[in-house]
Design an enzyme around this catalytic site. Structure first.
Site, PDB file in Angstrom:
ATOM      1  CG  MET A   1      -2.086  -0.963   0.703  1.00 24.65           C
ATOM      2  SD  MET A   1      -2.948  -1.455   2.982  1.00 24.65           S
ATOM      3  CE  MET A   1      -3.825  -0.248   3.061  1.00 24.65           C
ATOM      4  CG  HIS A   2       0.366   3.232   2.381  1.00 21.77           C
ATOM      5  ND1 HIS A   2      -0.813   4.010   2.812  1.00 21.77           N
ATOM      6  CD2 HIS A   2       0.944   2.294   3.531  1.00 21.77           C
ATOM      7  CE1 HIS A   2      -0.774   3.016   3.772  1.00 21.77           C
ATOM      8  NE2 HIS A   2      -0.167   2.457   4.100  1.00 21.77           N
TER       9      HIS A   2
ATOM     10  CG  ASP B   1       0.141  -5.434   1.526  1.00 23.29           C
ATOM     11  OD1 ASP B   1      -0.594  -4.644   2.225  1.00 23.29           O
ATOM     12  OD2 ASP B   1       1.281  -4.903   1.449  1.00 23.29           O
TER      13      ASP B   1
END
Length: 478
Positions: A76-77, A233
């Site tokens: 992520m991110h 995830d």
């Protein structure tokens, strides 16, 4: 047969599964670049090449043309920055990158309620402050910016040609209004982002495109195969464990670490850096403590001692654990519950008698201590859970799961295929997307293979107290 693709930080992992078991897996390692201190980058084309290589591996085990749907998962991110031709402008800036500290302060000043909008206070690992950094420090790149995607969504673009994300991955950008599950224009503008740069947001089981003829030629998949939005995830790992309903919780032990609790309501707790994010399924949210270092310190110390991760754990099991040094595992700063991008790792208490086994034991132990801190930050939310399931590569260590059970006071369970959680969850979302299973079916929990009960902590809690005091002693004070 359904395919799950997980774009991890250290590897791209694929799973082919039916609705209740994994049929085949493959994995291709990838590397991270750190061109400057605190920077962490990967080029998106590396992910696509690794995906194709992993599919070639998978084709030796199953017939890819029989895949009925594809689901996506990923770290992520990360900021995947594309120009008007949908090509990457520069390497993606990852979740464990700490360059945008100043921009976080500016965002918090511009949007004082940001913690209750985005579900967490600004930290440099999130996507939004990275774009403000880009405008300030790489204006030529910023001038070319036309689209922003997350890691897994770039693989979706390569497969089906659409610009799309899901609610759980959108949640990790700071641009999502978690309560309404829509982009927040004010936060976007505060980080120098035009709203039309952001992809459309879908629930994770929704079909967002179909495998193109070009992608089929490159991958061996059949043209026209549906691709669902998937999830970050953490959320797809939750789906793999049936953690989609209230009262379900788990820990993830990948490169990063998570303590995750599912819910039906949005419950922000920004002051403790507990993330309150939209789940990948409709009308569901979750709370999560996110540790930047997860099981990564095990592979790090292995690299220093020329040992594999399995050898590190095996050597750690030979140490007594009552006299070794204390290790702070903050190799890339820490997020939950410290919110400290400046802290770094260190050993304390090295003696002439300290052995390699002692070092390995202290590293494994420190990971468990991070989960003790995370559980404490949740308060009653974790105390009321009957148990915690475990997924990720680190979940294969009996020693680590036993230590986590003891310091959190919660039984920890491990199921079959726990090391493939996010990819398997993505495959289940694909099955749901084409109607083979229902959303209710995604709440079914896999059968427990191993269970670790909390042991009498004894000296372990004394070491945990020293671990916490050590952080207080060495943290950087403004």
């Amino acid at each position: 047969m359904f395919l799950g693709i997980d774009i991890g930080t250290s590897a791209v992992k694929l799973v082919c599964a039916d609705t209740d078991r994994i049929l085949a897996t493959s994995s291709i390692d990838i590397k991270t670049s750190s061109p400057q201190p605190g920077w962490s980058e990967q080029h998106p084309d590396i992910w696509w090449q690794a995906t194709r290589d992993a599919l070639s591996q998978l084709a030796k085990q199953v017939t890819l043309s029989e895949v009925q749907a594809v689901g996506l998962s990923g770290q992520m991110h990360g900021a995947v920055l594309l120009d008007r031709d949908l090509r990457p402008i520069r390497p993606a800036i990852l979740w464990n990158d700490s360059r945008a500290v100043r921009e976080c302060d500016e965002l918090r000043a511009a949007q004082p309620q940001i913690g209750h909008i985005a579900g967490v206070l600004p930290l440099p690992g999130f996507t939004a402050p990275k774009i403000a950094w880009l405008k300030q420090h790489e204006p030529a790149h910023y001038a070319r910016l036309a689209h922003i995607l997350l890691s897994k969504d770039y693989i979706g673009l390569c497969l089906h040609g659409e610009l799309a994300t899901d609610t759980s991955d959108a949640a990790g950008t700071m641009w999502l209004d978690q309560a309404s599950r829509k982009w927040h224009v004010g936060v976007a503008e505060a980080t120098d982002v035009a709203p039309d740069w952001l992809p459309q947001v879908f629930d994770g089981h929704v079909v967002v495109g179909n495998v193109t003829a070009q992608a089929a030629a490159e991958t061996g998949l059949k043209p026209g195969v549906p691709v669902v939005a998937g999830g970050g995830d953490a959320a797809t790992g939750a789906v793999s464990l049936g953690a989609t309903e209230p009262g379900r919780g788990f820990i993830s032990l990948g490169t990063s670490g998570q303590l995750f609790v599912a819910d039906r309501r949005f419950k922000p707790n920004p002051e403790r850096y507990v993330h309150a994010f939209a789940h990948t399924l409709p009308d569901r949210w979750y709370q999560m403590a996110a540790m930047l270092n997860g099981a990564r310190p095990i592979s790090w110390i292995g690299g220093q001692l020329d040992l594999s991760a399995a050898e590190v754990v095996a050597l750690a099991e030979t140490a007594s654990g009552d006299r070794g040094p204390i290790f702070l595992p903050y190799l890339t700063g820490e997020r939950s519950p410290l919110g400290d991008p400046h802290i770094r790792a260190c050993f304390f208490g090295l003696e002439d008698s300290t052995t390699r086994a002692d070092l390995c034991r202290s590293v494994v132990e420190a990971i468990a201590f991070c989960f003790a801190d995370a559980a404490q930050s949740f308060g009653d939310t974790v105390e009321n859970l009957p148990e915690l399931a475990a997924i990720g590569g680190g979940s294969q260590s009996d020693l680590l799961l036993g230590l986590i059970a003891s310091v959190t006071g919660k039984p920890v369970i491990r199921s079959e295929g726990s090391d493939s959680g996010p990819a398997y969850g993505a495959a289940l979302l694909a099955a749901c997307g084409v109607g083979t299973i229902s959303i209710a079916d995604l709440a079914v929990q896999p059968q427990t293979k191993d269970r670790f009960e909390p042991a009498n902590p004894g000296a372990l809690h004394d070491r945990l107290r020293l671990f916490r005091r050590l952080y207080t002693a060495v943290k950087v004070v403004d």
